[in-house]
Design an enzyme around this catalytic site. Sequence first.
Site, short mmCIF file in Angstrom:
data_model
loop_
_atom_site.label_atom_id
_atom_site.label_comp_id
_atom_site.label_asym_id
_atom_site.label_seq_id
_atom_site.Cartn_x
_atom_site.Cartn_y
_atom_site.Cartn_z
N HIS A 58 0.83 -1.20 0.00
CA HIS A 58 0.00 0.00 0.00
C HIS A 58 0.87 1.25 0.00
O HIS A 58 2.01 1.23 0.48
CB HIS A 58 -0.91 0.02 1.22
CG HIS A 58 -1.89 -1.11 1.23
ND1 HIS A 58 -2.76 -1.33 2.26
CD2 HIS A 58 -2.15 -2.10 0.32
CE1 HIS A 58 -3.50 -2.39 2.01
NE2 HIS A 58 -3.15 -2.86 0.84
N GLU A 60 0.92 4.02 1.76
CA GLU A 60 1.43 4.53 3.03
C GLU A 60 2.58 3.68 3.57
O GLU A 60 3.57 4.21 4.07
CB GLU A 60 0.32 4.58 4.10
CG GLU A 60 -0.90 5.38 3.69
CD GLU A 60 -1.97 4.52 3.01
OE1 GLU A 60 -1.62 3.52 2.33
OE2 GLU A 60 -3.14 4.85 3.16
N CYS A 88 -5.21 1.53 6.48
CA CYS A 88 -5.68 0.25 6.98
C CYS A 88 -4.82 -0.15 8.19
O CYS A 88 -3.82 0.50 8.50
CB CYS A 88 -5.59 -0.81 5.90
SG CYS A 88 -3.90 -1.30 5.48
N CYS A 91 -1.10 -0.64 7.29
CA CYS A 91 -0.34 0.59 7.07
C CYS A 91 -0.17 1.37 8.37
O CYS A 91 0.89 1.94 8.62
CB CYS A 91 -1.03 1.45 6.02
SG CYS A 91 -0.96 0.69 4.38
#
Length: 134
Positions: A58, A60, A88, A91
Amino acid sequence: MTARIEPTPAQLIVMLRHAQAVAQRALDAGHHPFGAVLIAPDHETVLLEQGNVSTVEHAEAVLARTAAQRFAPAQLWDCTLVTTVEPCAMCAGTGPITRTSFWPRAKTSRQGRSSVGFSACAPVSASSERSSSP
């Protein structure tokens, strides 16, 4: 610990628009539309930007890992991490690299209208010593 000057609402809008542009580039490249940017303490200089790479890489998390490799913790502490959505659990668990992170938060009113606000997450250090545990 020095007092941090928070970004103005106008600076936050610019940051979020930049993150959104990164997300759009990720989407155009065939990835999920998520973007993250790391902003310097001046609230204007973009140090890093990252779009979503895959279902497990992801934006981030990749940005946080890259930042941790390129910058010392003391350099990152007064930076701002901006994302296009609330991170999430994976992350969020990559570890706080900055003092504050911002992401857009959609709210729906009773009349069904949506508006966007800002959420801020200030990480809590396990130690009061900034240099040892940012």
